[in-house]
Design an enzyme around this catalytic site. Sequence first.
Site, PDB file in Angstrom:
ATOM      1  N   HIS A 190      21.717  53.900  43.164  1.00 25.33           N
ATOM      2  CA  HIS A 190      21.043  53.834  43.884  1.00 25.33           C
ATOM      3  C   HIS A 190      19.621  53.429  43.739  1.00 25.33           C
ATOM      4  O   HIS A 190      18.459  53.056  42.604  1.00 25.33           O
ATOM      5  CB  HIS A 190      20.358  55.039  45.001  1.00 25.33           C
ATOM      6  CG  HIS A 190      20.007  55.877  44.253  1.00 25.33           C
ATOM      7  ND1 HIS A 190      20.493  57.075  42.759  1.00 25.33           N
ATOM      8  CD2 HIS A 190      18.408  56.576  44.031  1.00 25.33           C
ATOM      9  CE1 HIS A 190      19.621  57.484  42.109  1.00 25.33           C
ATOM     10  NE2 HIS A 190      18.233  57.108  43.260  1.00 25.33           N
ATOM     11  N   ASP A 241      15.235  54.461  44.974  1.00 30.87           N
ATOM     12  CA  ASP A 241      15.088  55.287  46.222  1.00 30.87           C
ATOM     13  C   ASP A 241      14.329  55.211  47.451  1.00 30.87           C
ATOM     14  O   ASP A 241      13.481  53.774  47.301  1.00 30.87           O
ATOM     15  CB  ASP A 241      13.570  56.078  45.567  1.00 30.87           C
ATOM     16  CG  ASP A 241      14.872  56.921  44.425  1.00 30.87           C
ATOM     17  OD1 ASP A 241      13.266  57.228  43.351  1.00 30.87           O
ATOM     18  OD2 ASP A 241      15.699  57.069  44.119  1.00 30.87           O
ATOM     19  N   HIS A 251      19.059  52.841  40.084  1.00 34.09           N
ATOM     20  CA  HIS A 251      19.155  53.753  38.807  1.00 34.09           C
ATOM     21  C   HIS A 251      20.025  54.816  38.994  1.00 34.09           C
ATOM     22  O   HIS A 251      20.368  55.066  40.082  1.00 34.09           O
ATOM     23  CB  HIS A 251      17.633  53.787  38.319  1.00 34.09           C
ATOM     24  CG  HIS A 251      16.826  54.756  39.477  1.00 34.09           C
ATOM     25  ND1 HIS A 251      16.392  54.118  40.879  1.00 34.09           N
ATOM     26  CD2 HIS A 251      17.358  55.956  40.416  1.00 34.09           C
ATOM     27  CE1 HIS A 251      15.486  55.136  41.271  1.00 34.09           C
ATOM     28  NE2 HIS A 251      16.081  56.302  41.401  1.00 34.09           N
ATOM     29  N   ARG A 304      21.327  69.359  32.415  1.00 38.96           N
ATOM     30  CA  ARG A 304      20.412  68.937  32.711  1.00 38.96           C
ATOM     31  C   ARG A 304      19.904  68.446  33.506  1.00 38.96           C
ATOM     32  O   ARG A 304      20.349  68.692  35.043  1.00 38.96           O
ATOM     33  CB  ARG A 304      20.449  66.754  32.383  1.00 38.96           C
ATOM     34  CG  ARG A 304      19.857  66.107  32.875  1.00 38.96           C
ATOM     35  CD  ARG A 304      20.026  64.176  32.324  1.00 38.96           C
ATOM     36  NE  ARG A 304      18.980  63.429  32.447  1.00 38.96           N
ATOM     37  CZ  ARG A 304      18.202  63.144  33.845  1.00 38.96           C
ATOM     38  NH1 ARG A 304      18.947  63.348  34.928  1.00 38.96           N
ATOM     39  NH2 ARG A 304      17.082  62.523  33.972  1.00 38.96           N
TER      40      ARG A 304
HETATM   41  C1  LIG Z   1      15.050  60.008  51.482  1.00 34.26           C
HETATM   42  C2  LIG Z   1      16.110  60.360  50.220  1.00 34.26           C
HETATM   43  C3  LIG Z   1      17.453  60.092  49.922  1.00 34.26           C
HETATM   44  C4  LIG Z   1      18.028  61.026  48.920  1.00 34.26           C
HETATM   45  C5  LIG Z   1      17.344  61.965  48.548  1.00 34.26           C
HETATM   46  C6  LIG Z   1      15.459  61.281  49.081  1.00 34.26           C
HETATM   47  O1  LIG Z   1      14.411  62.065  49.349  1.00 34.26           O
HETATM   48  C7  LIG Z   1      14.851  59.946  47.434  1.00 34.26           C
HETATM   49  C8  LIG Z   1      16.168  59.570  46.941  1.00 34.26           C
HETATM   50  C9  LIG Z   1      17.431  60.039  48.286  1.00 34.26           C
HETATM   51  C10 LIG Z   1      19.107  59.700  47.196  1.00 34.26           C
HETATM   52  C11 LIG Z   1      18.886  60.469  45.810  1.00 34.26           C
HETATM   53  C12 LIG Z   1      19.496  58.498  46.463  1.00 34.26           C
HETATM   54  C13 LIG Z   1      21.036  58.500  45.945  1.00 34.26           C
HETATM   55  C14 LIG Z   1      21.933  59.389  47.311  1.00 34.26           C
HETATM   56  C15 LIG Z   1      21.652  60.540  47.513  1.00 34.26           C
HETATM   57  C16 LIG Z   1      22.094  60.893  48.372  1.00 34.26           C
HETATM   58  C17 LIG Z   1      21.454  61.177  46.360  1.00 34.26           C
HETATM   59  O2  LIG Z   1      22.242  61.244  44.995  1.00 34.26           O
HETATM   60  O3  LIG Z   1      21.038  62.269  46.343  1.00 34.26           O
HETATM   61  C18 LIG Z   1      20.341  60.236  47.832  1.00 34.26           C
HETATM   62  C19 LIG Z   1      19.267  61.958  48.409  1.00 34.26           C
HETATM   63  C20 LIG Z   1      19.876  62.127  49.959  1.00 34.26           C
HETATM   64  O4  LIG Z   1      19.538  63.257  49.834  1.00 34.26           O
HETATM   65  O5  LIG Z   1      20.350  61.697  50.629  1.00 34.26           O
HETATM   66  O1  LIG Z   2      17.674  62.530  37.186  1.00 33.88           O
HETATM   67  C1  LIG Z   2      17.451  62.143  37.411  1.00 33.88           C
HETATM   68  O2  LIG Z   2      16.917  61.627  36.485  1.00 33.88           O
HETATM   69  C2  LIG Z   2      16.851  60.855  38.407  1.00 33.88           C
HETATM   70  C3  LIG Z   2      17.516  61.648  39.551  1.00 33.88           C
HETATM   71  C4  LIG Z   2      17.488  60.252  40.904  1.00 33.88           C
HETATM   72  O3  LIG Z   2      16.934  59.304  40.922  1.00 33.88           O
HETATM   73  C5  LIG Z   2      16.806  60.783  42.370  1.00 33.88           C
HETATM   74  O4  LIG Z   2      16.507  61.868  42.001  1.00 33.88           O
HETATM   75  O5  LIG Z   2      16.382  60.227  43.063  1.00 33.88           O
HETATM   76 FE   LIG Z   3      16.053  58.099  42.130  1.00 35.45          FE
END
Ligand SMILES: C=C1C[C@]23C[C@@]1(O)CC[C@H]2[C@]1(C)CCC[C@@](C)(C(=O)O)[C@H]1[C@@H]3C(=O)O
Ligand SMILES: O=C(O)CCC(=O)C(=O)O
Ligand SMILES: [Fe+2]
Length: 377
Positions: A244, A246, A300, A310
């Site tokens: 994804h 951010d 990333h 982790r």
């Molecule tokens: C605005 C946001 C959506 C997510 C959290 C965040 O605050 C910034 C990163 C986004 C995220 C981590 C991107 C990957 C998918 C996601 C669903 C996740 O895996 O957590 C995303 C977060 C979300 O809660 O939508």
């Molecule tokens: O945990 C990590 O190292 C990356 C997490 C991340 O990319 C996120 O929360 O958007």
């Molecule tokens: Fe991220």
Amino acid sequence: MTMAIDCMVMPMIQTSSDEKKSLIFDSSVLKNESNIPRQFIWPDHEKPSGGVAELDVPLIDLGAFLSGDPIAAKREPRLVDEACKKHGFFLVANHGVDTNLISLAHRYMDMFFELPLSDKQKIQRKRGDHCGYASSFTERFSSKLPWKETLSFPYSTLQGSSHMVDQYFLKTMGEDFSHIGKFYQEYCNAMSTLSCGIMELLGESLGVSKNHFKQFFEENESIMRLNCYPTCLKPDLALGTGPHCDPTSLTILHQDNVSGLQVFMDNQWRSISPNNSVFVINIGDTFMALSNGRYKSCLHRAVVNNKTPRKSLAFFLCPKKDKVVRPPAELVDSNNPRIYPDFTWPTLLEFTQKHYRADTNTLQFFSTWLQQRTTEI
Ligand SMILES: C=C1C[C@]23C[C@@]1(O)CC[C@H]2[C@]1(C)CCC[C@@](C)(C(=O)O)[C@H]1[C@@H]3C(=O)O
Ligand SMILES: O=C(O)CCC(=O)C(=O)O
Ligand SMILES: [Fe+2]
């Protein structure tokens, strides 16, 4: 950038189904499962691919730059400019954040995630909301589920919000957790101050005034997120966080001492090893738009392992809700026309929470969705 809307197949967020409702990510159970549920198995082309090389990320001496050291005044902006044009990641040392604050942030995170699932579910994230406890988003997505639990909460510098974080913990978790809330309020204050220094550096590295982005984010309404990646007995099939970008402006990440963060660069996944004396900084989609595409918000992910859980602390800097995301005039000219439309952060957040699962094309689809929505109004 325009997209033919009718051919656009947006990876929409799946609506919940009975099968999904029954799937609960209880890390205390799943971490011992060698037969992991199929929803956590990623497609072959996205599975982790074993040992990866290190990403070459610059180590920035923020303190030296901010103190006006003549060598750092030249060197740090150049290093940041090179990195942000390529992959959007850099490390910040000499950041001024108290090391005790950081180690306590990890200790309180451990405490929270060690709670019984029933306690954590008291602040279960509601559909469409971005704050609260989420265990791998089983209620949001029906496949490619991330192997993680997260706690996200709001932070704001606005007048009257100086207790937003401790109030959040008090209201959602009760009196027993108000001391943790008070602590994370202090941690987020430190992250907001650190963001200001980084924005001064980014203004300089983009050749815009030092104060431009610093003033833009002086008031911010950000998101703090605690990530917990339990061990997984099939780490080559699962992902802690899928690929994804951010959607936010800037991410200030502190990793514990377990590796797992990987960045996609030149068609390869590369790792950023843990180093608890630095913060990992990455450009998000919103800052990519603010830089008119000059700085990259890059793909990333986080991989998991079968030995050690982790955790990471992620502070997602977001502008004040009414701020219009628009690049400064210096970054727009005939050779660099506008790439993204004006937008506000809450609209992009709504898009990621209700219409689109953040990936590498979020801004592209968002721009089209925004234009479609504007023409429909
Ligand atoms: C605005 C946001 C959506 C997510 C959290 C965040 O605050 C910034 C990163 C986004 C995220 C981590 C991107 C990957 C998918 C996601 C669903 C996740 O895996 O957590 C995303 C977060 C979300 O809660 O939508
Ligand atoms: O945990 C990590 O190292 C990356 C997490 C991340 O990319 C996120 O929360 O958007
Ligand atoms: Fe991220």
